[in-house]
Design an enzyme around this catalytic site. Structure first.
Site, PDB file in Angstrom:
ATOM      1  N   ASN A 187      35.068  44.724   5.935  1.00 22.67           N
ATOM      2  CA  ASN A 187      33.798  45.056   5.301  1.00 22.67           C
ATOM      3  C   ASN A 187      33.842  44.580   3.860  1.00 22.67           C
ATOM      4  O   ASN A 187      34.719  44.971   3.091  1.00 22.67           O
ATOM      5  CB  ASN A 187      33.558  46.563   5.361  1.00 22.67           C
ATOM      6  CG  ASN A 187      32.143  46.883   4.916  1.00 22.67           C
ATOM      7  OD1 ASN A 187      31.195  46.809   5.697  1.00 22.67           O
ATOM      8  ND2 ASN A 187      31.999  47.188   3.635  1.00 22.67           N
ATOM      9  N   GLN A 229      13.907 -13.515   4.588  1.00 20.79           N
ATOM     10  CA  GLN A 229      12.741 -14.397   4.705  1.00 20.79           C
ATOM     11  C   GLN A 229      12.111 -14.466   3.319  1.00 20.79           C
ATOM     12  O   GLN A 229      11.555 -13.486   2.838  1.00 20.79           O
ATOM     13  CB  GLN A 229      11.734 -13.830   5.722  1.00 20.79           C
ATOM     14  CG  GLN A 229      10.549 -14.760   5.956  1.00 20.79           C
ATOM     15  CD  GLN A 229       9.347 -14.053   6.553  1.00 20.79           C
ATOM     16  OE1 GLN A 229       9.277 -12.823   6.557  1.00 20.79           O
ATOM     17  NE2 GLN A 229       8.399 -14.819   7.042  1.00 20.79           N
ATOM     18  N   ASN A 286      -3.217  -6.655  20.296  1.00 21.44           N
ATOM     19  CA  ASN A 286      -1.816  -7.034  20.250  1.00 21.44           C
ATOM     20  C   ASN A 286      -1.064  -6.018  19.403  1.00 21.44           C
ATOM     21  O   ASN A 286      -1.422  -5.764  18.253  1.00 21.44           O
ATOM     22  CB  ASN A 286      -1.720  -8.426  19.603  1.00 21.44           C
ATOM     23  CG  ASN A 286      -0.289  -8.860  19.373  1.00 21.44           C
ATOM     24  OD1 ASN A 286       0.597  -8.523  20.173  1.00 21.44           O
ATOM     25  ND2 ASN A 286      -0.065  -9.608  18.313  1.00 21.44           N
ATOM     26  N   ASN A 312      36.748  31.455  -6.897  1.00 18.53           N
ATOM     27  CA  ASN A 312      37.572  30.416  -6.260  1.00 18.53           C
ATOM     28  C   ASN A 312      37.878  29.254  -7.176  1.00 18.53           C
ATOM     29  O   ASN A 312      38.691  28.409  -6.857  1.00 18.53           O
ATOM     30  CB  ASN A 312      36.873  29.905  -4.988  1.00 18.53           C
ATOM     31  CG  ASN A 312      35.499  29.328  -5.276  1.00 18.53           C
ATOM     32  OD1 ASN A 312      34.822  29.744  -6.220  1.00 18.53           O
ATOM     33  ND2 ASN A 312      35.088  28.373  -4.483  1.00 18.53           N
ATOM     34  N   GLY A 354      -4.957  -8.044  16.094  1.00 22.44           N
ATOM     35  CA  GLY A 354      -5.210  -9.250  16.861  1.00 22.44           C
ATOM     36  C   GLY A 354      -5.739  -8.853  18.239  1.00 22.44           C
ATOM     37  O   GLY A 354      -5.283  -7.880  18.828  1.00 22.44           O
ATOM     38  N   ARG A 397       0.799  -1.233   0.000  1.00 23.95           N
ATOM     39  CA  ARG A 397       0.000   0.000   0.000  1.00 23.95           C
ATOM     40  C   ARG A 397       0.830   1.281   0.000  1.00 23.95           C
ATOM     41  O   ARG A 397       0.292   2.379  -0.010  1.00 23.95           O
ATOM     42  CB  ARG A 397      -0.965  -0.011   1.194  1.00 23.95           C
ATOM     43  CG  ARG A 397      -2.149  -0.946   0.947  1.00 23.95           C
ATOM     44  CD  ARG A 397      -3.205  -0.751   2.000  1.00 23.95           C
ATOM     45  NE  ARG A 397      -2.870  -1.431   3.238  1.00 23.95           N
ATOM     46  CZ  ARG A 397      -3.235  -1.000   4.433  1.00 23.95           C
ATOM     47  NH1 ARG A 397      -3.920   0.115   4.572  1.00 23.95           N
ATOM     48  NH2 ARG A 397      -2.916  -1.686   5.515  1.00 23.95           N
TER      49      ARG A 397
END
Ligand code: UD1
Ligand code: CA
Length: 457
Positions: free
Chosen positions: A374, A74, A166, A383, A136, A16
């Site tokens: 200043n 898994q 749960n 640079n 659950g 989702r």
């Protein structure tokens, strides 16, 4: 206390989320969901952390490689019980095992420590919900003792009325957990190996089942969609804002601040609306941050005023500085006390000495600027020569006229003055006026061109 193993379940698909990225790598408060969980796990000083991952190839182990954890895949995903089974080879027997969810990011270490303190046996983290749909349910007997957990899809209408649910987070003696998991069956409505079935096994064996409730309901909220992620993000930001308010920080609107990391504030700090703080940010006493500013990995010393729309990244700012509006301090900037950096001034990898000012429209990169310098409007340090970066050094009390280009490497000596509109390619001596400019001329009798009249035939 027995040593602790922590198993983080993170193999779920996250369908989702409608994303190619594994669900647990989506960010809350600027940090992947699973990283919140792992940081919380680390706070408990476990002997082992084992992350069970599935979707997204090696994305999860790669993104979390800084953690000393075992990553086990898994494949396929046959349920929460099956997921914990994958971790078993990595768990130490004479220990307790805690199961956390990689998509429940705001679990707090205090709550988990509370679970460790309630006693032996199986400890479940449960919560009473006004709307328990989808969870659950915790089934108790007449004496109030936990008997089992029944999944929504397997529950009777009577059981569905139970409000105690749960959270999925539990703590079990590892040896018992190993035996229970070996006996799981998948003869339920989803054909899955439910971790929750270990509860009735514990009850049958006379193992005590304790329940603990979290200090805050938001701790147990899991993420399944972008909508839930957005809601939990706001919840967390409210928590962060409340902590700041409790500490005495003035927030123009507590609903309009985002802390994506760790923000530490001194006394009497004021933060206007819609500011974002990322990484580690320290604001000293009396610092004020103007609206719409973004500050990341920075230290700002006391009394500094940051005006609206300023960006500060990986910088160190001294005391009583004035920054912005619309200033940009890029990584490696160090401002000494009393420095002023005004609108549309960009500073990168540079040090600005005490009391020095660059108030308008400048780029200062790879520079060392002394004290009381200043820097006139529109000054640019050139640079980069197209291949390499070079430094510009501006010594104390120098005055750089407006619209000057300082072509690095170059040095402006102490007390030197640079005439406005100069392109400085060689070092400018101390105490002298240096300028490089065409002489101003006026052409007598010059006329502006006039438009030709075209005759239409
Ligand atoms: C689970 C619990 C339920 C509880 C709910 C809380 C079971 C059987 N049910 O239900 O009692 O109220 O969490 O949110 O445990 N996961 C894997 N591998 C799998 C399946 C899941 O790693 O094979 C991970 C998921 O990534 C997720 C967590 O386990 O982080 C929970 O999975 P989910 O499918 O959301 O569990 P629920 O069915 O909602
Ligand atoms: Ca879920």
């Amino acid at each position: 206390m027995k040593p602790l193993n922590i198993v983080v379940l993170a193999a779920g698909k996250g369908t989702r989320m409608y994303s190619d990225k594994p669900k647990v790598l989506h960010a809350l408060a600027g940090k992947p969901l699973i990283q919140h969980v792992l940081d919380c796990a680390v706070a408990l000083q476990p002997k082992q952390i084992c992350v069970v991952y599935g979707h997204g190839g090696e994305a999860v182990p790669t993104a979390m490689q800084q953690y000393a954890a075992n990553f086990v895949i898994q494949e396929p995903q046959l349920g929460t019980g099956h997921a914990v089974q994958q971790a078993l080879p990595h768990l130490v027997d004479e220990s307790l095992t805690m199961v956390l969810y990689g998509d429940v990011p705001l679990m707090q270490a205090d709550t988990l420590q509370h679970m460790q303190q309630v006693g032996d046996g199986l400890v479940l983290l449960t919560v009473d919900l006004a709307n328990p749909t989808g969870y659950g349910r915790i089934v108790r007997n007449a004496k109030g003792e936990v008997q089992s957990i029944v999944e929504e899809k397997d529950a009777s209408p009577e059981q569905r009325k139970i409000g105690e649910v749960n959270t999925g987070i539990l703590l079990a003696p590892t040896k018992l957990l190993r035996n229970w998991l070996a006996n799981l069956q998948n003869n339920n409505s989803q054909g899955e190996f439910y971790l929750t079935d270990i509860v009735s096994m514990a009850v049958q064996q006379g193992v005590e089942v304790h329940t603990v409730q979290p200090a805050h309901e938001w701790e147990i909220h899991g993420i399944n969609s972008k909508a839930q992620l957005a809601v939990l993000e706001r919840t967390w930001q409210q928590v962060e804002a409340s902590k700041l308010l409790a500490h005495g920080v003035t927030l123009a609107d507590p609903a309009r601040i985002d802390v994506r990391g760790k923000l530490t504030c001194g006394r009497d700090v004021e933060i206007d609306v819609d500011c974002i703080f990322e990484g580690v940010v320290n604001l000293g006493d009396n610092v004020r941050v103007g609206a719409y500013s973004i500050i990341k990995d920075a230290t700002v010393a006391k009394g500094t005023q940051i005006l609206a729309y300023s960006l500060i990244d990986s910088s160190k700012v001294g005391a009583n500085c004035h920054i912005g509006p619309y200033a940009r301090l890029r990584p490696g900037t160090k401002l000494h006390d009393d420095a002023h950096v005004g609108n549309f001034v960009e500073i990168k990898n540079s040090e600005i000495g005490q009391g020095s000012k660059a108030n308008h429209l400048s780029y200062i990169g790879d520079s060392t600027v002394g004290s009381r310098v200043n820097i006139g409007a529109g000054t640019i340090t050139c640079n980069y020569d197209g291949a390499n970066k070079h430094r510009t050094i501006i010594e104390d009390d120098a005055f750089i006229g407006s619209d000057t280009q300082l072509v690095a490497p170059v040095r402006v000596g102490k007390g030197a003055t640079i005439g406005a509109g100069s392109t400085i390619t060689k070092d400018a001596p101390s105490g002298e006026l240096t300028l490089s400019r065409g002489k101003q001329v006026s052409i007598a009798g010059w006329k502006r061109p006039v438009k030709k009249i075209s005759h239409v035939i």
